[in-house]
Design a protein around this motif. Sequence first.
Motif, PDB file in Angstrom:
ATOM      1  N   VAL A 170       0.850  -1.192   0.000  1.00 57.28           N
ATOM      2  CA  VAL A 170       0.000   0.000   0.000  1.00 57.28           C
ATOM      3  C   VAL A 170       0.886   1.243   0.000  1.00 57.28           C
ATOM      4  O   VAL A 170       0.715   2.153  -0.811  1.00 57.28           O
ATOM      5  CB  VAL A 170      -0.961   0.020   1.205  1.00 57.28           C
ATOM      6  N   LEU A 171       1.859   1.261   0.910  1.00 59.40           N
ATOM      7  CA  LEU A 171       2.803   2.383   0.998  1.00 59.40           C
ATOM      8  C   LEU A 171       4.198   2.007   0.517  1.00 59.40           C
ATOM      9  O   LEU A 171       4.911   2.860  -0.014  1.00 59.40           O
ATOM     10  CB  LEU A 171       2.881   2.881   2.445  1.00 59.40           C
ATOM     11  N   ILE A 172       4.594   0.758   0.732  1.00 59.55           N
ATOM     12  CA  ILE A 172       5.914   0.311   0.256  1.00 59.55           C
ATOM     13  C   ILE A 172       5.765  -1.003  -0.512  1.00 59.55           C
ATOM     14  O   ILE A 172       4.896  -1.819  -0.215  1.00 59.55           O
ATOM     15  CB  ILE A 172       6.932   0.152   1.404  1.00 59.55           C
ATOM     16  N   HIS A 173       6.631  -1.167  -1.493  1.00 63.27           N
ATOM     17  CA  HIS A 173       6.616  -2.377  -2.306  1.00 63.27           C
ATOM     18  C   HIS A 173       7.206  -3.534  -1.510  1.00 63.27           C
ATOM     19  O   HIS A 173       8.130  -3.348  -0.715  1.00 63.27           O
ATOM     20  CB  HIS A 173       7.432  -2.151  -3.573  1.00 63.27           C
ATOM     21  N   TYR A 174       6.679  -4.740  -1.755  1.00 68.40           N
ATOM     22  CA  TYR A 174       7.235  -5.940  -1.128  1.00 68.40           C
ATOM     23  C   TYR A 174       7.171  -7.078  -2.129  1.00 68.40           C
ATOM     24  O   TYR A 174       6.091  -7.398  -2.651  1.00 68.40           O
ATOM     25  CB  TYR A 174       6.449  -6.314   0.136  1.00 68.40           C
ATOM     26  N   ASP A 175       8.337  -7.686  -2.394  1.00 72.27           N
ATOM     27  CA  ASP A 175       8.386  -8.810  -3.330  1.00 72.27           C
ATOM     28  C   ASP A 175       9.618  -9.657  -3.038  1.00 72.27           C
ATOM     29  O   ASP A 175      10.734  -9.253  -3.341  1.00 72.27           O
ATOM     30  CB  ASP A 175       8.423  -8.311  -4.764  1.00 72.27           C
ATOM     31  N   PRO A 176       9.440 -10.845  -2.434  1.00 74.77           N
ATOM     32  CA  PRO A 176      10.577 -11.720  -2.131  1.00 74.77           C
ATOM     33  C   PRO A 176      11.356 -12.156  -3.366  1.00 74.77           C
ATOM     34  O   PRO A 176      12.512 -12.560  -3.268  1.00 74.77           O
ATOM     35  CB  PRO A 176       9.932 -12.918  -1.440  1.00 74.77           C
ATOM     36  N   ALA A 223      -3.277   4.127  -6.263  1.00 77.04           N
ATOM     37  CA  ALA A 223      -3.532   5.445  -5.683  1.00 77.04           C
ATOM     38  C   ALA A 223      -4.738   6.149  -6.310  1.00 77.04           C
ATOM     39  O   ALA A 223      -5.558   6.729  -5.580  1.00 77.04           O
ATOM     40  CB  ALA A 223      -2.281   6.317  -5.788  1.00 77.04           C
ATOM     41  N   PRO A 224      -4.909   6.141  -7.642  1.00 75.75           N
ATOM     42  CA  PRO A 224      -6.101   6.798  -8.206  1.00 75.75           C
ATOM     43  C   PRO A 224      -7.404   6.196  -7.682  1.00 75.75           C
ATOM     44  O   PRO A 224      -8.367   6.930  -7.392  1.00 75.75           O
ATOM     45  CB  PRO A 224      -5.939   6.575  -9.717  1.00 75.75           C
ATOM     46  N   ASP A 254       2.921   7.791  -4.847  1.00 78.86           N
ATOM     47  CA  ASP A 254       1.587   8.384  -4.989  1.00 78.86           C
ATOM     48  C   ASP A 254       0.693   8.043  -3.801  1.00 78.86           C
ATOM     49  O   ASP A 254      -0.118   8.864  -3.358  1.00 78.86           O
ATOM     50  CB  ASP A 254       0.935   7.956  -6.303  1.00 78.86           C
ATOM     51  N   SER A 255       0.868   6.830  -3.240  1.00 75.49           N
ATOM     52  CA  SER A 255       0.106   6.468  -2.043  1.00 75.49           C
ATOM     53  C   SER A 255       0.607   7.236  -0.824  1.00 75.49           C
ATOM     54  O   SER A 255      -0.186   7.692   0.012  1.00 75.49           O
ATOM     55  CB  SER A 255       0.216   4.964  -1.778  1.00 75.49           C
ATOM     56  N   VAL A 256       1.925   7.360  -0.727  1.00 78.94           N
ATOM     57  CA  VAL A 256       2.517   8.118   0.383  1.00 78.94           C
ATOM     58  C   VAL A 256       2.029   9.560   0.334  1.00 78.94           C
ATOM     59  O   VAL A 256       1.707  10.162   1.370  1.00 78.94           O
ATOM     60  CB  VAL A 256       4.049   8.048   0.330  1.00 78.94           C
ATOM     61  N   ALA A 257       1.941  10.120  -0.871  1.00 76.89           N
ATOM     62  CA  ALA A 257       1.472  11.506  -1.012  1.00 76.89           C
ATOM     63  C   ALA A 257       0.044  11.654  -0.503  1.00 76.89           C
ATOM     64  O   ALA A 257      -0.302  12.674   0.114  1.00 76.89           O
ATOM     65  CB  ALA A 257       1.556  11.929  -2.481  1.00 76.89           C
ATOM     66  N   ILE A 258      -0.787  10.646  -0.737  1.00 77.41           N
ATOM     67  CA  ILE A 258      -2.161  10.691  -0.217  1.00 77.41           C
ATOM     68  C   ILE A 258      -2.150  10.682   1.309  1.00 77.41           C
ATOM     69  O   ILE A 258      -2.835  11.480   1.955  1.00 77.41           O
ATOM     70  CB  ILE A 258      -2.975   9.495  -0.760  1.00 77.41           C
TER      71      ILE A 258
END
Length: 205
Positions: free
Chosen positions: A15-21, A190-191, A92-96
């Motif tokens: 949602v705010l940061i990417h996560y991918d192992p 984010a949109p 863009d999510s952090v900006a929201i």
Amino acid sequence: MPQQIDHIVFDIGRVLIHYDPNLPYSRIISDEAERKWFFENVCTHDWNLEQDRGRGWAEAEALLIERHPDREEHIRAFRKHWHEMVSHAYEDSVAIMEALIAQGRDVTMLTNFAADTFVEARKMFPFLNKPGGVTVSGEIFLIKPDVAIYEKHARDFNLTPQATLFIDDSYPNVEGARAAGRHAVHFIDAPTLRKDLAEYGIALP
């Protein structure tokens, strides 16, 4: 007529940061089929979720190494290279989130996260320190979508459940929030989140 929303609660991962192992493991286990097998049979989602529930890494690693001694190096690589899995923020999510804070809204976070890696995440992504607080699953030995974690978050931050909007990328966690009496939206991007917030009467610049 929009519902009265006094509290907005953000999930963090995806949602705010990417996560991918796969980010570090595409290098560690270069064969795609072997890597897929590893995540489905060794360092599985359910195994990792127990660290989010509060299990220590030493215990978690020992458990798997006993079962898969030939995979010790690959098992230990999960924690060793964790920082590569959270490669960037979703700006863009952090900006929201930051805009909501700037409006004076009550913004907190509720996340399934191992306690020690969250300490590192806060250093990597300083904006995680901007909301009014955070409930980290690994610190309290509860995980979403257990209703108890939403209830604890509400108690700790004096939230009125029916005036709370929860945002999460995991639909089961969204359903958990609703079961706990909150409003909740499923994060897509984010949109879409901006549109969801507008439907609750929350306007953003």
